[in-house]
Design an enzyme around this catalytic site. Sequence first.
Site, PDB file in Angstrom:
ATOM      1  N   CYS A   1       2.627  28.615 -16.662  1.00  0.00           N
ATOM      2  CA  CYS A   1       2.172  29.035 -17.985  1.00  0.00           C
ATOM      3  C   CYS A   1       1.647  27.848 -18.785  1.00  0.00           C
ATOM      4  CB  CYS A   1       3.310  29.732 -18.708  1.00  0.00           C
ATOM      5  SG  CYS A   1       3.962  31.087 -17.727  1.00  0.00           S
TER       6      CYS A   1
ATOM      7  N   PRO B   1       0.828  -1.204   0.000  1.00  0.00           N
ATOM      8  CA  PRO B   1       0.000   0.000   0.000  1.00  0.00           C
ATOM      9  C   PRO B   1       0.866   1.260   0.000  1.00  0.00           C
ATOM     10  CG  PRO B   1       0.181  -0.840   2.235  1.00  0.00           C
ATOM     11  CD  PRO B   1       0.930  -1.810   1.342  1.00  0.00           C
TER      12      PRO B   1
ATOM     13  N   ARG C   1      -0.791   4.918  -1.230  1.00  0.00           N
ATOM     14  CA  ARG C   1      -1.782   5.961  -1.021  1.00  0.00           C
ATOM     15  C   ARG C   1      -2.565   5.777   0.276  1.00  0.00           C
ATOM     16  NH1 ARG C   1      -4.124   8.408  -5.478  1.00  0.00           N
ATOM     17  NH2 ARG C   1      -3.358   6.603  -6.638  1.00  0.00           N
TER      18      ARG C   1
HETATM   19  C1  LIG Z   1       2.287   2.437  -7.305  1.00  0.00           C
HETATM   20  C2  LIG Z   1       2.420   1.019  -6.877  1.00  0.00           C
HETATM   21  C3  LIG Z   1       1.950   0.597  -5.634  1.00  0.00           C
HETATM   22  C4  LIG Z   1       1.206   1.502  -4.687  1.00  0.00           C
HETATM   23  O1  LIG Z   1      -0.028   1.895  -5.179  1.00  0.00           O
HETATM   24  P1  LIG Z   1      -1.050   2.683  -4.213  1.00  0.00           P
HETATM   25  O2  LIG Z   1      -2.213   2.948  -5.075  1.00  0.00           O
HETATM   26  O3  LIG Z   1      -0.353   3.917  -3.794  1.00  0.00           O
HETATM   27  O4  LIG Z   1      -1.348   1.789  -3.071  1.00  0.00           O
HETATM   28  C5  LIG Z   1       2.178  -0.712  -5.251  1.00  0.00           C
HETATM   29  N1  LIG Z   1       2.833  -1.569  -6.068  1.00  0.00           N
HETATM   30  C6  LIG Z   1       3.284  -1.208  -7.287  1.00  0.00           C
HETATM   31  C7  LIG Z   1       3.986  -2.197  -8.126  1.00  0.00           C
HETATM   32  C8  LIG Z   1       3.089   0.102  -7.735  1.00  0.00           C
HETATM   33  O5  LIG Z   1       3.544   0.455  -8.945  1.00  0.00           O
END
Ligand SMILES: *Cc1c(COP(=O)(O)O)cnc(C)c1O
Length: 429
Positions: free
Chosen positions: A355, A286, A288
């Site tokens: 811009c 995780p 986000r």
């Molecule tokens: C970006 C990413 C995540 C995290 O995604 P979230 O939406 O921020 O939880 C996890 N694993 C991989 C491989 C990613 O590219």
Amino acid sequence: MGTSVLSDGHVTDLFQYHDGILHCEGVSAERLVAEYGTPLYVYSENAILERYRAFAGAFAALDPLIAYSVKANGNLAVLRLLAQAGAGADIVSGGELHRTRLAGIPSERTVFSGVGKTITELAAALAANIYAFNVESAGELRMLSELAVTMKTRAPIALRVNPDVETLTPHHYTATGHKQTKFGIPYEDAERLYHEAAQLPGIIVRGVDVHIGSQILDVEPYRLSVTRILELVERLRKSGIDLEFIDVGGGFGISYDGESGPAPSDFAAAIVPLLEHTGMRTIFEPGRYIVGPAGILLTRVLFMKHMGGKTFVITDAGMNDLLRPSHYSSYHRVEPAVRTPGRETVPVDVVGPICESGDFLALDRPIPRVEPGELLAIGATGAYGFSMASTYNARPRPAEVIVAGDAHKLARSRETYDDLVRGEAELLE
Ligand SMILES: *Cc1c(COP(=O)(O)O)cnc(C)c1O
């Protein structure tokens, strides 16, 4: 008690109004900008910890490794906090490996994802002894094996399998689990490639990995992808390849509009029963979910403008500071940091100084009337906020601060003009 700015109802809301003034934990927005200026990213330490614990708690039955996705917010103070809470890391570059090592995230809790790892990045991660490489192509697998042989070691791998699951993400740029993306190994090729991997001299086959996208608010795609991956695991087991772990990826969505979103326990209810009795270690990535609602961006109103029947609020933060609205058409709440009674609510475009017509933070957004000099808070910007910031238009990137209770400290200094020309100025004749 104040009113919530960002709550999704899962954890204590640590961004609240007290007497009409927005606070992060015990510190007012006004206090923070007086000390650190604007634009300013503000993170709540306790929100990050509560969210981490809420996530870990929901999946406790699996005793998982939570490999925090560094690209969401790679600030060293954030990484150090999560390292101390027990998190590992999911990295996607050599630069992120460097960050995690500085922050003290153990390499045995680090996995390396990404479709385009270079040989230099692979070598650095091999030397660091990370837990697993999430391999995304046959080419990467073979290159990694050769490299490991020359380094007299073996690389532990998982194949990132594309389960061909459609996910409803708010923008098609963030869906990664269907066939027509650059991500992962096609489901139907995975078994063959596992057998090749098992024969390669520089490879240890350790697990399987999947990541279906980002900002996913529905549990069903997780249930489907885990089900498909476990079918593959079973076929591999029957043909003599036993996997130690399954990495379910990240993508767990948050509420950007302040309404309640799915809780980690909702995702857990869908997939823990599938994973509980496999005997495999589980990994989650995780990003986000952990940091998104734990951060805001504070910006100052510079000017107001009325044109073509529209009202523009021009702020000192632009798309270089927060790219998500213009890149993904993302919604972030915009709130005055100080509430003045009696102000009527009017629809405005909140735009930056860059811009480009695509430089906006919010479009046609009803907010209480603001005046130049006043502060706005842009909600849920702890993830993919600073980490996507650039210096476009030769704008130094903003400062980042972290708040814990009544204490606050700089987590990253505001960039200077000298920072902007580093690597150039010293080359002038
Ligand atoms: C970006 C990413 C995540 C995290 O995604 P979230 O939406 O921020 O939880 C996890 N694993 C991989 C491989 C990613 O590219």
